[in-house]
Design a protein around this motif. Structure first.
Motif, mmCIF file in Angstrom:
data_model
loop_
_atom_site.group_PDB
_atom_site.id
_atom_site.type_symbol
_atom_site.label_atom_id
_atom_site.label_comp_id
_atom_site.label_asym_id
_atom_site.label_seq_id
_atom_site.Cartn_x
_atom_site.Cartn_y
_atom_site.Cartn_z
ATOM 1 N N TYR A 1 -32.462 -59.868 -21.076
ATOM 2 C CA TYR A 1 -31.979 -61.142 -20.556
ATOM 3 C C TYR A 1 -30.470 -61.129 -20.720
ATOM 4 O O TYR A 1 -29.899 -60.116 -21.084
ATOM 5 C CB TYR A 1 -32.656 -62.334 -21.242
ATOM 6 C CG TYR A 1 -32.859 -62.162 -22.732
ATOM 7 C CD1 TYR A 1 -31.874 -62.528 -23.640
ATOM 8 C CD2 TYR A 1 -34.028 -61.597 -23.218
ATOM 9 C CE1 TYR A 1 -32.053 -62.347 -24.998
ATOM 10 C CE2 TYR A 1 -34.216 -61.412 -24.580
ATOM 11 C CZ TYR A 1 -33.219 -61.789 -25.462
ATOM 12 O OH TYR A 1 -33.399 -61.609 -26.796
ATOM 13 N N GLU A 2 -29.830 -62.201 -20.468
ATOM 14 C CA GLU A 2 -28.370 -62.203 -20.412
ATOM 15 C C GLU A 2 -27.750 -61.969 -21.785
ATOM 16 O O GLU A 2 -27.333 -62.902 -22.467
ATOM 17 C CB GLU A 2 -27.875 -63.516 -19.806
ATOM 18 C CG GLU A 2 -28.283 -63.665 -18.355
ATOM 19 C CD GLU A 2 -27.737 -64.922 -17.737
ATOM 20 O OE1 GLU A 2 -26.671 -65.403 -18.159
ATOM 21 O OE2 GLU A 2 -28.393 -65.434 -16.820
ATOM 22 N N THR A 3 -27.695 -60.720 -22.176
ATOM 23 C CA THR A 3 -27.060 -60.318 -23.427
ATOM 24 C C THR A 3 -26.672 -58.851 -23.297
ATOM 25 O O THR A 3 -27.168 -58.143 -22.429
ATOM 26 C CB THR A 3 -27.997 -60.540 -24.636
ATOM 27 O OG1 THR A 3 -27.274 -60.271 -25.825
ATOM 28 C CG2 THR A 3 -29.220 -59.663 -24.574
ATOM 29 N N PHE B 1 -33.029 -48.899 -27.236
ATOM 30 C CA PHE B 1 -32.311 -50.029 -26.653
ATOM 31 C C PHE B 1 -32.096 -51.039 -27.776
ATOM 32 O O PHE B 1 -33.056 -51.500 -28.387
ATOM 33 C CB PHE B 1 -33.124 -50.680 -25.536
ATOM 34 C CG PHE B 1 -33.373 -49.784 -24.364
ATOM 35 C CD1 PHE B 1 -32.521 -49.796 -23.269
ATOM 36 C CD2 PHE B 1 -34.456 -48.910 -24.355
ATOM 37 C CE1 PHE B 1 -32.756 -48.967 -22.183
ATOM 38 C CE2 PHE B 1 -34.693 -48.083 -23.278
ATOM 39 C CZ PHE B 1 -33.839 -48.108 -22.188
ATOM 40 N N GLN B 2 -30.853 -51.378 -28.036
ATOM 41 C CA GLN B 2 -30.552 -52.408 -29.025
ATOM 42 C C GLN B 2 -30.159 -53.653 -28.249
ATOM 43 O O GLN B 2 -29.118 -53.704 -27.581
ATOM 44 C CB GLN B 2 -29.431 -51.965 -29.952
ATOM 45 C CG GLN B 2 -29.321 -52.829 -31.164
ATOM 46 C CD GLN B 2 -28.473 -52.175 -32.239
ATOM 47 O OE1 GLN B 2 -27.731 -51.242 -31.977
ATOM 48 N NE2 GLN B 2 -28.588 -52.678 -33.446
ATOM 49 N N ILE B 3 -31.034 -54.655 -28.321
ATOM 50 C CA ILE B 3 -30.880 -55.885 -27.553
ATOM 51 C C ILE B 3 -30.773 -57.028 -28.553
ATOM 52 O O ILE B 3 -31.776 -57.530 -29.051
ATOM 53 C CB ILE B 3 -32.089 -56.094 -26.617
ATOM 54 C CG1 ILE B 3 -32.349 -54.839 -25.785
ATOM 55 C CG2 ILE B 3 -31.879 -57.308 -25.726
ATOM 56 C CD1 ILE B 3 -33.729 -54.751 -25.206
ATOM 57 N N GLY B 4 -29.545 -57.405 -28.892
ATOM 58 C CA GLY B 4 -29.343 -58.427 -29.923
ATOM 59 C C GLY B 4 -29.941 -57.953 -31.234
ATOM 60 O O GLY B 4 -29.602 -56.898 -31.744
ATOM 61 N N GLU B 5 -30.895 -58.701 -31.766
ATOM 62 C CA GLU B 5 -31.562 -58.352 -33.024
ATOM 63 C C GLU B 5 -32.745 -57.397 -32.819
ATOM 64 O O GLU B 5 -33.329 -56.913 -33.783
ATOM 65 C CB GLU B 5 -32.062 -59.630 -33.717
ATOM 66 C CG GLU B 5 -30.964 -60.601 -34.089
ATOM 67 C CD GLU B 5 -30.065 -60.046 -35.185
ATOM 68 O OE1 GLU B 5 -30.592 -59.468 -36.142
ATOM 69 O OE2 GLU B 5 -28.829 -60.184 -35.052
#
Length: 183
Positions: free
Chosen positions: A21-23, A36-40
């Motif tokens: 999503y938008e991050t 894949f590191q997506i935020g936390e």
């Protein structure tokens, strides 16, 4: 720029879009994994250790017989006629004429059959095509346009299906293998 290809497992391909999503996303590559590191969230998937086949070799360019159909009508007719296809064979028959298509299917085991006629524009003489209903439905349900063109070489060779007018930033081309019709 680096031009490399990687193949992800199907499950990773299904889960990953739900996480994006938008991050910002950071991507780390090792010999056998992609992270894949997506935020936390840290999403790790293995890579399939093979090369994706050159699909352009499979696509026939000599499909010169053009069949144009209004997609919403075609989708609705195929969905209805699919109800009459045999569970074992899942076949749908298209009798294509210059200005109309007869779409039919039958389930001999249950004594059921269905037939619909919709308008079309075809450049050749009458032709009979057979397709697996599930594969045809998958293709046409994933298109969002008003009209499609089916490019045909012969009833026994793969057909190409694409929107008559492509949306901006899209280049959609789908390939569908025919089936032999049980008569």
């Amino acid at each position: 720029p680096i031009n490399e290809q990687y193949i992800l497992p199907l499950k990773a391909g299904e889960v990953l879009p739900k996480l994006l999503y938008e991050t910002d996303v950071k991507i780390f590559l090792s010999d056998s994994n992609l992270t894949f590191q997506i935020g936390e969230i840290e999403f790790i998937t293995r890579l399939i250790a093979q090369r994706y086949p050159d699909y352009k070799v499979v696509i026939m360019v000599e499909n010169e017989k053009l069949l144009k159909i209004k997609l919403p009508e075609f989708q609705a007719a195929v969905r209805r006629i699919t109800l009459f296809s045999s569970i074992n064979y899942r076949q749908i028959k298209l009798v294509v004429k210059k200005d109309k298509i007869e779409i039919s299917s039958e389930d001999i085991d249950h004594g059921a059959s269905g037939k619909e006629v919709i308008p079309c524009d075809f450049t050749e003489e009458e032709m009979i095509l057979g397709f697996n209903t599930d594969f045809l439905n998958d293709i046409i349900s994933n298109l969002s346009c008003e009209e499609i063109v089916i490019k045909i070489s012969s009833p026994t060779k793969a057909v190409l299906i694409e929107p008559v007018k492509q949306n901006e930033n899209e280049d959609i081309l789908m390939l569908l293998m025919p089936v032999r019709i049980n008569s």
